[in-house]
Enzyme design. Structure first.
Site, PDB file in Angstrom:
ATOM      1  N   TYR A  89       0.847  -1.200   0.000  1.00  0.00           N
ATOM      2  CA  TYR A  89       0.000   0.000   0.000  1.00  0.00           C
ATOM      3  C   TYR A  89       0.887   1.257   0.000  1.00  0.00           C
ATOM      4  CZ  TYR A  89      -2.368   3.901   2.317  1.00  0.00           C
ATOM      5  OH  TYR A  89      -2.806   5.155   2.664  1.00  0.00           O
ATOM      6  N   LYS A 143      -2.563  21.003  -4.643  1.00  0.00           N
ATOM      7  CA  LYS A 143      -1.566  19.935  -4.794  1.00  0.00           C
ATOM      8  C   LYS A 143      -1.972  18.937  -5.879  1.00  0.00           C
ATOM      9  CE  LYS A 143       0.366  16.051  -2.136  1.00  0.00           C
ATOM     10  NZ  LYS A 143      -0.362  14.859  -2.550  1.00  0.00           N
ATOM     11  N   HIS A 196       1.548  12.729  -7.163  1.00  0.00           N
ATOM     12  CA  HIS A 196       1.049  11.879  -6.093  1.00  0.00           C
ATOM     13  C   HIS A 196       2.012  10.693  -5.892  1.00  0.00           C
ATOM     14  CE1 HIS A 196      -2.972  11.819  -3.944  1.00  0.00           C
ATOM     15  NE2 HIS A 196      -2.488  10.676  -3.496  1.00  0.00           N
TER      16      HIS A 196
HETATM   17  C1  LIG Z   1       0.756   5.736   1.633  1.00  0.00           C
HETATM   18  C2  LIG Z   1       0.465   7.047   0.974  1.00  0.00           C
HETATM   19  C3  LIG Z   1      -0.716   7.725   1.273  1.00  0.00           C
HETATM   20  C4  LIG Z   1      -0.982   8.949   0.675  1.00  0.00           C
HETATM   21  N1  LIG Z   1      -2.119   9.630   1.038  1.00  0.00           N
HETATM   22  C5  LIG Z   1      -2.330  10.871   0.536  1.00  0.00           C
HETATM   23  C6  LIG Z   1      -3.424  11.643   1.005  1.00  0.00           C
HETATM   24  O1  LIG Z   1      -4.197  11.213   1.846  1.00  0.00           O
HETATM   25  N2  LIG Z   1      -3.577  12.881   0.465  1.00  0.00           N
HETATM   26  C7  LIG Z   1      -2.720  13.398  -0.480  1.00  0.00           C
HETATM   27  O2  LIG Z   1      -2.898  14.524  -0.925  1.00  0.00           O
HETATM   28  N3  LIG Z   1      -1.676  12.682  -0.923  1.00  0.00           N
HETATM   29  C8  LIG Z   1      -1.449  11.443  -0.424  1.00  0.00           C
HETATM   30  N4  LIG Z   1      -0.350  10.743  -0.837  1.00  0.00           N
HETATM   31  C9  LIG Z   1       0.604  11.352  -1.795  1.00  0.00           C
HETATM   32  C10 LIG Z   1       1.683  12.151  -1.053  1.00  0.00           C
HETATM   33  O3  LIG Z   1       1.152  13.302  -0.458  1.00  0.00           O
HETATM   34  C11 LIG Z   1       2.812  12.587  -1.985  1.00  0.00           C
HETATM   35  O4  LIG Z   1       2.269  13.250  -3.101  1.00  0.00           O
HETATM   36  C12 LIG Z   1       3.680  11.424  -2.473  1.00  0.00           C
HETATM   37  O5  LIG Z   1       3.841  10.443  -1.475  1.00  0.00           O
HETATM   38  C13 LIG Z   1       5.044  11.989  -2.858  1.00  0.00           C
HETATM   39  O6  LIG Z   1       5.838  11.020  -3.430  1.00  0.00           O
HETATM   40  P1  LIG Z   1       6.968  10.214  -2.615  1.00  0.00           P
HETATM   41  O7  LIG Z   1       6.239   9.221  -1.769  1.00  0.00           O
HETATM   42  O8  LIG Z   1       7.756   9.597  -3.721  1.00  0.00           O
HETATM   43  O9  LIG Z   1       7.754  11.211  -1.793  1.00  0.00           O
HETATM   44  C14 LIG Z   1      -0.068   9.500  -0.257  1.00  0.00           C
HETATM   45  C15 LIG Z   1       1.105   8.812  -0.561  1.00  0.00           C
HETATM   46  C16 LIG Z   1       1.375   7.604   0.043  1.00  0.00           C
HETATM   47  C17 LIG Z   1       2.671   6.906  -0.278  1.00  0.00           C
END
Ligand SMILES: Cc1cc2nc3c(=O)[nH]c(=O)nc-3n(C[C@H](O)[C@H](O)[C@H](O)COP(=O)(O)O)c2cc1C
Length: 372
Positions: free
Chosen positions: A27, A245, A269
């Site tokens: 996940y 975002k 994301h």
């Molecule tokens: C497990 C997980 C849950 C996430 N949940 C959200 C969320 O609830 N809201 C959101 O805007 N982005 C969410 N994201 C995206 C992150 O905010 C971010 O854009 C992304 O993790 C950045 O990439 P990186 O993991 O390579 O640093 C999530 C990412 C992951 C890995």
């Protein structure tokens, strides 16, 4: 068991993989489709080269940053992530404490596993609230007024999820919140007893912003109704700073600027939405060129090293956020994992600045990038 020293983000990923049930690891670590968006962005980041300079006297280096005019101890913060306590009990609280210690924001997801009020308290004010559009406007209004009352000044609206991306690694495990525990998940949990026992002792993580209220959160719900009219209404409604975002397109960025948002967070994301998305690190450069200096741009996706952080600044970012590495650090190295990550990335940034012949992040410019 012998634990590998935590020297790079990849060490944390490996340690997390050992510690977490496969369903939870997949996940967090997973991406959309075949993982092409994530891979392509990593490749583009790797391709960018930095100009090393010599004899510049770089004795007085600082890794401090600046965010909406206020000083931060580090030039990067924590991207919003739902259900962080899956990485281990109290992960959200460890993240909030990291934010407090380093005066950087922890973005608190709508789908957080700790109530937004508790998060801003533990982060000593260094928290932003992240909102997902929902068709039920009264539920969103309830969250917004709670965030206001709790003292949030910055709202992040995530706009790259009209539908949740198809993430095969989640689908194969039947990942759902709350968990559905069938025989497959039971075996997975039984094979990771340390995680399972500590999670059981602390109670299974929940969507804490919805506990006890009439509204609930469905992470797979369609958010296809979000449009420019909604953005206008939200801009009028939210008096604090508004960050949008999940933007990759220059035309969208130009229009957002016209609509009066305070900042744009360029992001794919983490490659979790559109598998064919353009690499956000390249989108960042294009958007910076189109919007000019002076408009606030943030960046996240695929950042794994201090050099990556410096590259994102050189491509036009005013501040940078990381997602997965923070969860991997805590899953793999426990309560102190986030601070260890902060320290190692801070050291890498400092070394990078030295090699570029500069003393601070605000001296990073686009001319320091060499494209192949
Ligand atoms: C497990 C997980 C849950 C996430 N949940 C959200 C969320 O609830 N809201 C959101 O805007 N982005 C969410 N994201 C995206 C992150 O905010 C971010 O854009 C992304 O993790 C950045 O990439 P990186 O993991 O390579 O640093 C999530 C990412 C992951 C890995």
């Amino acid at each position: 068991m012998f634990k590998q020293p935590f020297v790079t983000v990849e060490d944390a990923r490996r340690a997390a993989k050992r510690r977490l049930p496969a369903m939870v690891f997949d996940y967090i670590d997973g991406a959309a489709g075949e993982g092409l968006a994530e891979e392509r962005n990593r490749r583009e980041l790797a391709h960018l080269m930095l100009r090393s300079r010599v004899l510049q006297n770089v004795e007085k280096r600082s890794v401090a940053g600046k965010l909406f005019g206020a000083p931060t101890k580090l030039p990067f913060g924590i991207a919003p992530m739902g259900m962080c306590n899956l990485s281990g009990p109290r992960t959200d609280i460890h993240l909030a404490k990291f934010a407090a210690q380093n005066h950087v924001p922890v973005a608190v997801s709508t789908a957080a596993s700790t109530p937004l009020e508790k998060m801003i308290e533990m982060a000593e004010g260094n928290a932003w609230f992240q909102l997902y559009y929902t068709a039920d406007q009264s539920a969103a209004e309830h969250l917004l007024s709670r965030a206001e009352t709790a003292g949030y000044d910055v709202l992040v609206l995530t706009v790259d999820v009209p539908e949740v991306g198809k993430r095969p690694r989640e689908l194969r495990h039947g990942f759902k919140m709350p968990f559905k525990i069938g025989p497959r998940q039971f075996i997975d949990f039984a094979m990771h007893p340390k995680w399972s026992v500590s999670t059981l002792l602390h109670g299974a993580p929940s969507l804490a912003n919805f506990d006890g209220s009439q509204a609930s959160f469905d992470r797979s719900a369609s958010r296809a109704g979000a449009d420019w009219i909604y953005l206008k209404q939200l801009r009028q409604r939210w008096k604090g700073k508004l960050v949008i975002k999940g933007v990759l397109d220059v035309e969208d960025a130009l229009r957002l600027k016209d609509e009066g948002v305070d900042a744009i967070q360029v992001s794919s994301h983490g490659g979790r939405q559109l598998d064919s998305a353009i690499p956000p690190i390249l989108a960042l450069k294009a958007i910076r060129e189109a919007l000019g200096e002076g408009f606030t741009l943030f960046y996240d996706s695929g950042i794994r090293t201090g050099e990556d952080i410096v590259k994102a600044y050189a491509m036009g970012a005013d501040f940078v956020f990381l997602g997965r590495p923070f969860q991997m650090a805590i899953a793999g190295y426990g309560a102190g994992g986030a601070q260890k990550l902060g320290t190692l990335l801070g050291e890498e940034i400092s070394q990078t600045l030295a090699m570029l012949g500069i003393n601070s992040i605000d001296q990073v410019t686009s001319s320091m990038i060499v494209e192949p």
